[in-house]
Design an enzyme around this catalytic site. Sequence first.
Site, PDB file in Angstrom:
ATOM      1  N   TYR A  42       0.875  -1.090   0.346  1.00  0.00           N
ATOM      2  CA  TYR A  42       0.320   0.377   0.112  1.00  0.00           C
ATOM      3  C   TYR A  42       1.066   1.003  -0.324  1.00  0.00           C
ATOM      4  O   TYR A  42       0.376   2.118  -0.432  1.00  0.00           O
ATOM      5  CB  TYR A  42      -0.988  -0.181   0.918  1.00  0.00           C
ATOM      6  CG  TYR A  42      -2.049  -0.877   1.118  1.00  0.00           C
ATOM      7  CD1 TYR A  42      -1.620  -1.792   0.440  1.00  0.00           C
ATOM      8  CD2 TYR A  42      -2.669  -1.361   2.091  1.00  0.00           C
ATOM      9  CE1 TYR A  42      -3.164  -2.644   0.420  1.00  0.00           C
ATOM     10  CE2 TYR A  42      -3.716  -1.905   2.767  1.00  0.00           C
ATOM     11  CZ  TYR A  42      -3.519  -2.812   1.416  1.00  0.00           C
ATOM     12  OH  TYR A  42      -4.773  -3.767   1.730  1.00  0.00           O
TER      13      TYR A  42
ATOM     14  N   HIS B 281      -0.314 -11.814   2.364  1.00  0.00           N
ATOM     15  CA  HIS B 281      -0.705 -10.285   1.267  1.00  0.00           C
ATOM     16  C   HIS B 281      -2.219 -11.679   0.188  1.00  0.00           C
ATOM     17  O   HIS B 281      -2.978 -11.582   0.184  1.00  0.00           O
ATOM     18  CB  HIS B 281      -0.468  -9.603   0.456  1.00  0.00           C
ATOM     19  CG  HIS B 281      -1.124  -8.491  -0.159  1.00  0.00           C
ATOM     20  ND1 HIS B 281      -1.053  -7.232   0.321  1.00  0.00           N
ATOM     21  CD2 HIS B 281      -2.455  -8.517   0.075  1.00  0.00           C
ATOM     22  CE1 HIS B 281      -1.795  -6.785  -0.057  1.00  0.00           C
ATOM     23  NE2 HIS B 281      -2.800  -7.389   0.092  1.00  0.00           N
TER      24      HIS B 281
END
Length: 277
Positions: free
Chosen positions: A51, A109
């Site tokens: 991110y 992830h």
Amino acid sequence: MTDIPTYTLNDGENLPAIGLGTYGLRGDAGIASVEAAIASGYRLLDTALNYENEREVGEGMRRSEVDRGELLVTTKIPGRHHGYDETMASFAESRQNLGVDVVDLYLIHWPLPRVDKYVDTWRAMIDLREQGLVRSIGVSNFTIEHLRRLDDETGVLPSVNQVELHPYFPQTQLREFHASSGIRTESWSPLGKSSELLSEPVIVDLAGAYGVTPVQLVLRWHTQLGSIPIPKSADAERQRENLDIFGFTMTDDELDVLSDLERGRLWGGDPETNEEF
């Protein structure tokens, strides 16, 4: 401030029933959004190395008047760092970015089965937990088969599996497996972003009947299913609205009506083929 229920994970740690997604919250505005969310009552903050905002999340935590011990930060290891040694290095980078001694929840992830290193990554995460550098370890976007493999090869199941989940994609079979295995479900994209979900007549009508917004109704659907939604919002008023969902309870039939809206994934992120590096 809203009183948020908590869940006890399979490792004995606790997580709030709702958290803040931070994807896209960057720069000074991102820091301010995180600080405002904490002031509104959020205690679970969700970020990821990919991110590119771990520093902003960490700074928002430091600027908050809430003690660090009351805050829980999640971050995630990207696909390019899969592997035992790579995971150790990636964790050190994330911990430095966040400016914390301990990461509260550390997730893989995506599984990237073609690369086939997620078990080695998991072994490193187990060691990080045993060293006291991580409180809880989990995964994101894992299927039942991936979860079973982790258990078969390491004997350790994740505390959390964070997956795409909303009324258009309720993930019933996966949630049932989680429940039977002691894994807590977390929901990313809990509002079916960029879809017509919030305009569905059944959602609009039920929200009106309960005197809440369609957003609040959908988030309450998540929490009543036992899943932890992590809606993202940069707006302080919307952040507070998203937390204010525990003052009403839908019936089982009403929960089923929302789940019956199922149509499948909205994002095309099939864990068997999606590759996020």
